[in-house]
Design a protein around this motif. Structure first.
Motif, PDB file in Angstrom:
ATOM      1  N   LEU A   4       0.894  -1.454  -0.179  1.00 19.87           N
ATOM      2  CA  LEU A   4       0.103  -0.670   0.022  1.00 19.87           C
ATOM      3  C   LEU A   4       0.942   1.424  -0.189  1.00 19.87           C
ATOM      4  O   LEU A   4       2.055   1.300   0.561  1.00 19.87           O
ATOM      5  CB  LEU A   4      -0.615   0.039   1.264  1.00 19.87           C
ATOM      6  N   LEU A   5       0.504   2.289  -0.957  1.00 20.99           N
ATOM      7  CA  LEU A   5       0.998   3.807  -0.967  1.00 20.99           C
ATOM      8  C   LEU A   5       0.413   4.652  -0.136  1.00 20.99           C
ATOM      9  O   LEU A   5      -0.613   4.753  -0.866  1.00 20.99           O
ATOM     10  CB  LEU A   5       1.338   3.577  -2.203  1.00 20.99           C
ATOM     11  N   LEU A   6       0.170   5.112   0.667  1.00 21.83           N
ATOM     12  CA  LEU A   6      -0.407   6.056   1.696  1.00 21.83           C
ATOM     13  C   LEU A   6      -0.130   7.623   1.381  1.00 21.83           C
ATOM     14  O   LEU A   6       1.217   7.242   2.226  1.00 21.83           O
ATOM     15  CB  LEU A   6      -0.252   5.353   2.951  1.00 21.83           C
ATOM     16  N   THR A   7      -0.555   8.296   0.916  1.00 21.63           N
ATOM     17  CA  THR A   7       0.120   9.476   1.012  1.00 21.63           C
ATOM     18  C   THR A   7      -1.183  11.166   1.705  1.00 21.63           C
ATOM     19  O   THR A   7      -2.179  10.311   1.223  1.00 21.63           O
ATOM     20  CB  THR A   7      -0.055  10.083  -0.751  1.00 21.63           C
ATOM     21  N   VAL A   8      -0.620  11.322   1.452  1.00 25.03           N
ATOM     22  CA  VAL A   8      -1.410  12.991   1.852  1.00 25.03           C
ATOM     23  C   VAL A   8      -2.282  13.916   0.388  1.00 25.03           C
ATOM     24  O   VAL A   8      -0.957  13.937  -0.569  1.00 25.03           O
ATOM     25  CB  VAL A   8      -0.551  13.972   2.652  1.00 25.03           C
ATOM     26  N   GLY A   9      -2.864  13.116   0.387  1.00 23.07           N
ATOM     27  CA  GLY A   9      -3.486  13.922  -1.642  1.00 23.07           C
ATOM     28  C   GLY A   9      -3.434  12.621  -2.031  1.00 23.07           C
ATOM     29  O   GLY A   9      -2.978  11.561  -2.086  1.00 23.07           O
ATOM     30  N   LYS A  10      -4.157  12.396  -3.666  1.00 26.36           N
ATOM     31  CA  LYS A  10      -4.210  11.893  -4.634  1.00 26.36           C
ATOM     32  C   LYS A  10      -3.205  12.903  -5.396  1.00 26.36           C
ATOM     33  O   LYS A  10      -3.145  14.200  -5.469  1.00 26.36           O
ATOM     34  CB  LYS A  10      -4.631  11.831  -4.965  1.00 26.36           C
ATOM     35  N   PRO A  11      -2.172  12.014  -6.580  1.00 27.49           N
ATOM     36  CA  PRO A  11      -2.116  12.845  -7.531  1.00 27.49           C
ATOM     37  C   PRO A  11      -2.648  13.796  -8.226  1.00 27.49           C
ATOM     38  O   PRO A  11      -3.291  13.401  -9.066  1.00 27.49           O
ATOM     39  CB  PRO A  11      -0.695  11.914  -8.629  1.00 27.49           C
ATOM     40  N   LYS A  12      -1.997  14.938  -8.575  1.00 27.06           N
ATOM     41  CA  LYS A  12      -2.836  15.943  -9.571  1.00 27.06           C
ATOM     42  C   LYS A  12      -2.418  15.419 -10.875  1.00 27.06           C
ATOM     43  O   LYS A  12      -3.875  15.895 -12.215  1.00 27.06           O
ATOM     44  CB  LYS A  12      -2.704  17.356  -9.039  1.00 27.06           C
ATOM     45  N   GLY A  37      -4.939   7.637  -0.101  1.00 28.63           N
ATOM     46  CA  GLY A  37      -4.391   9.466  -0.394  1.00 28.63           C
ATOM     47  C   GLY A  37      -5.311   9.807   0.474  1.00 28.63           C
ATOM     48  O   GLY A  37      -6.787   9.827   0.726  1.00 28.63           O
ATOM     49  N   VAL A  38      -5.149  10.311   1.938  1.00 27.51           N
ATOM     50  CA  VAL A  38      -5.971  11.206   2.792  1.00 27.51           C
ATOM     51  C   VAL A  38      -5.903  12.764   2.384  1.00 27.51           C
ATOM     52  O   VAL A  38      -5.150  12.810   2.285  1.00 27.51           O
ATOM     53  CB  VAL A  38      -5.489  10.913   4.268  1.00 27.51           C
ATOM     54  N   ARG A  39      -6.624  13.115   2.694  1.00 26.52           N
ATOM     55  CA  ARG A  39      -6.988  14.903   2.502  1.00 26.52           C
ATOM     56  C   ARG A  39      -5.833  15.479   3.250  1.00 26.52           C
ATOM     57  O   ARG A  39      -5.859  15.385   4.325  1.00 26.52           O
ATOM     58  CB  ARG A  39      -8.703  15.079   3.293  1.00 26.52           C
ATOM     59  N   PRO A  40      -5.403  16.172   2.284  1.00 24.08           N
ATOM     60  CA  PRO A  40      -4.380  17.142   2.899  1.00 24.08           C
ATOM     61  C   PRO A  40      -5.002  18.209   3.746  1.00 24.08           C
ATOM     62  O   PRO A  40      -6.415  18.436   3.831  1.00 24.08           O
ATOM     63  CB  PRO A  40      -3.780  17.822   2.365  1.00 24.08           C
ATOM     64  N   ALA A  54       0.460  17.809  12.119  1.00 26.40           N
ATOM     65  CA  ALA A  54       0.162  16.629  13.228  1.00 26.40           C
ATOM     66  C   ALA A  54      -1.520  16.735  12.145  1.00 26.40           C
ATOM     67  O   ALA A  54      -1.917  14.907  12.621  1.00 26.40           O
ATOM     68  CB  ALA A  54       0.342  17.333  14.184  1.00 26.40           C
ATOM     69  N   GLU A  55      -2.407  17.581  11.452  1.00 25.26           N
ATOM     70  CA  GLU A  55      -2.966  16.732  11.761  1.00 25.26           C
ATOM     71  C   GLU A  55      -3.440  16.081   9.877  1.00 25.26           C
ATOM     72  O   GLU A  55      -4.218  14.915  10.316  1.00 25.26           O
ATOM     73  CB  GLU A  55      -4.096  17.916  10.099  1.00 25.26           C
ATOM     74  N   GLU A  56      -2.073  16.006   9.029  1.00 27.27           N
ATOM     75  CA  GLU A  56      -2.483  15.075   8.477  1.00 27.27           C
ATOM     76  C   GLU A  56      -1.221  14.011   8.546  1.00 27.27           C
ATOM     77  O   GLU A  56      -1.899  12.598   8.462  1.00 27.27           O
ATOM     78  CB  GLU A  56      -1.577  15.431   7.291  1.00 27.27           C
ATOM     79  N   GLY A  57      -0.589  13.981   9.737  1.00 23.96           N
ATOM     80  CA  GLY A  57      -0.016  12.715  10.343  1.00 23.96           C
ATOM     81  C   GLY A  57      -1.266  11.889  11.086  1.00 23.96           C
ATOM     82  O   GLY A  57      -1.332  10.663  10.859  1.00 23.96           O
ATOM     83  N   ARG A  59      -4.068  11.461   9.493  1.00 24.94           N
ATOM     84  CA  ARG A  59      -5.097  11.051   8.895  1.00 24.94           C
ATOM     85  C   ARG A  59      -4.080   9.586   8.974  1.00 24.94           C
ATOM     86  O   ARG A  59      -4.838   8.543   8.619  1.00 24.94           O
ATOM     87  CB  ARG A  59      -5.602  11.711   8.189  1.00 24.94           C
ATOM     88  N   LEU A  60      -2.916   9.719   8.611  1.00 28.40           N
ATOM     89  CA  LEU A  60      -2.266   8.865   7.711  1.00 28.40           C
ATOM     90  C   LEU A  60      -2.003   7.487   9.002  1.00 28.40           C
ATOM     91  O   LEU A  60      -2.562   6.400   8.714  1.00 28.40           O
ATOM     92  CB  LEU A  60      -0.972   9.025   8.382  1.00 28.40           C
ATOM     93  N   LEU A  61      -2.012   8.028  10.468  1.00 21.58           N
ATOM     94  CA  LEU A  61      -1.737   6.710  11.360  1.00 21.58           C
ATOM     95  C   LEU A  61      -3.151   6.289  11.257  1.00 21.58           C
ATOM     96  O   LEU A  61      -3.303   5.241  11.735  1.00 21.58           O
ATOM     97  CB  LEU A  61      -1.952   7.728  12.532  1.00 21.58           C
ATOM     98  N   ALA A  62      -4.403   7.149  11.202  1.00 22.11           N
ATOM     99  CA  ALA A  62      -5.812   6.694  11.479  1.00 22.11           C
ATOM    100  C   ALA A  62      -5.875   4.888  10.191  1.00 22.11           C
ATOM    101  O   ALA A  62      -7.286   3.904   9.744  1.00 22.11           O
ATOM    102  CB  ALA A  62      -7.073   7.125  11.417  1.00 22.11           C
ATOM    103  N   ARG A  63      -4.877   5.058   8.976  1.00 20.30           N
ATOM    104  CA  ARG A  63      -5.129   4.732   8.470  1.00 20.30           C
ATOM    105  C   ARG A  63      -4.933   3.341   8.562  1.00 20.30           C
ATOM    106  O   ARG A  63      -4.522   1.964   7.213  1.00 20.30           O
ATOM    107  CB  ARG A  63      -4.870   4.735   6.857  1.00 20.30           C
ATOM    108  N   LEU A  64      -3.337   3.337   9.192  1.00 23.01           N
ATOM    109  CA  LEU A  64      -2.490   1.779   9.538  1.00 23.01           C
ATOM    110  C   LEU A  64      -3.118   1.318  10.556  1.00 23.01           C
ATOM    111  O   LEU A  64      -3.822   0.949  11.415  1.00 23.01           O
ATOM    112  CB  LEU A  64      -1.128   2.253   9.904  1.00 23.01           C
ATOM    113  N   ASP A  65      -3.413   0.018  10.721  1.00 26.97           N
ATOM    114  CA  ASP A  65      -3.301  -1.708  11.291  1.00 26.97           C
ATOM    115  C   ASP A  65      -1.898  -1.641  12.122  1.00 26.97           C
ATOM    116  O   ASP A  65      -0.942  -1.460  11.542  1.00 26.97           O
ATOM    117  CB  ASP A  65      -3.331  -2.785  10.707  1.00 26.97           C
ATOM    118  N   GLN A  66      -2.379  -1.862  12.862  1.00 30.80           N
ATOM    119  CA  GLN A  66      -1.282  -2.640  14.148  1.00 30.80           C
ATOM    120  C   GLN A  66      -0.460  -3.445  13.670  1.00 30.80           C
ATOM    121  O   GLN A  66       1.128  -3.569  14.441  1.00 30.80           O
ATOM    122  CB  GLN A  66      -1.001  -2.629  15.847  1.00 30.80           C
TER     123      GLN A  66
END
Length: 157
Positions: A4-12, A37-40, A54-57, A59-66
């Protein structure tokens, strides 16, 4: 192992999105690959950079499983050759984890909380890359590592 590529935003940029999609499609024989992609954060003149990261972080962490194996793309990380990517991927496959997540921060970089969660910090070297371009390079290096491990001629050392 899924990738999985987990990114902030998606490529424009269309060419970057197409390149990422191409390499992720090539990963199908090796467990598959996807892009999330999570919302920037909304950046403005009164928004402190650290608060946006921190806000983006979060959102990224919320998408990760332990149970995920996480490699964060971070300027302070270790620069790997393609052969080192392959060795790290081989080790990841033997780890018993079912998903490898490559995390790429946004325009402001990666929140320290995400870097702390990562199992590996990986860098593409001293130059700073646009986060969308970093996602394309990460997808290509992941595919290249798979082909190295499979003994295919895609990679020439």
């Amino acid at each position: 192992m899924k990738h999985l590529l987990l990114t902030v935003g998606k490529p424009k940029q269309t060419y970057l999105a197409q390149g990422i999609d191409d390499y992720l499609a090539r990963l199908k024989p090796y467990g598959g690959g996807s892009l999330v992609g999570v919302r920037p954060a909304k950046l403005g003149p009164k928004t402190p950079d650290e608060s946006a990261k921190a806000e983006e972080g979060q959102r990224l962490l919320a998408r990760l499983d332990q149970r995920d194996l996480v490699w964060a793309l971070e300027i302070k990380g270790k620069a790997w050759s393609s052969l080192q990517w392959a060795k790290a991927l081989e080790k990841a496959r033997l780890s018993g984890r079912s998903r490898l997540v490559l995390v790429i921060g946004g325009a402001l970089g990666l929140d320290p909380a995400v870097a702390r969660r990562a199992d590996q910090l990986v860098s593409f070297g001293p130059p700073t890359l646009a986060h969308e371009l970093a996602a394309l390079v990460a997808a290509e290096q992941l595919y290249r590592a798979c082909t190295i491990l499979a003994g295919l001629p895609y990679h020439r050392a």
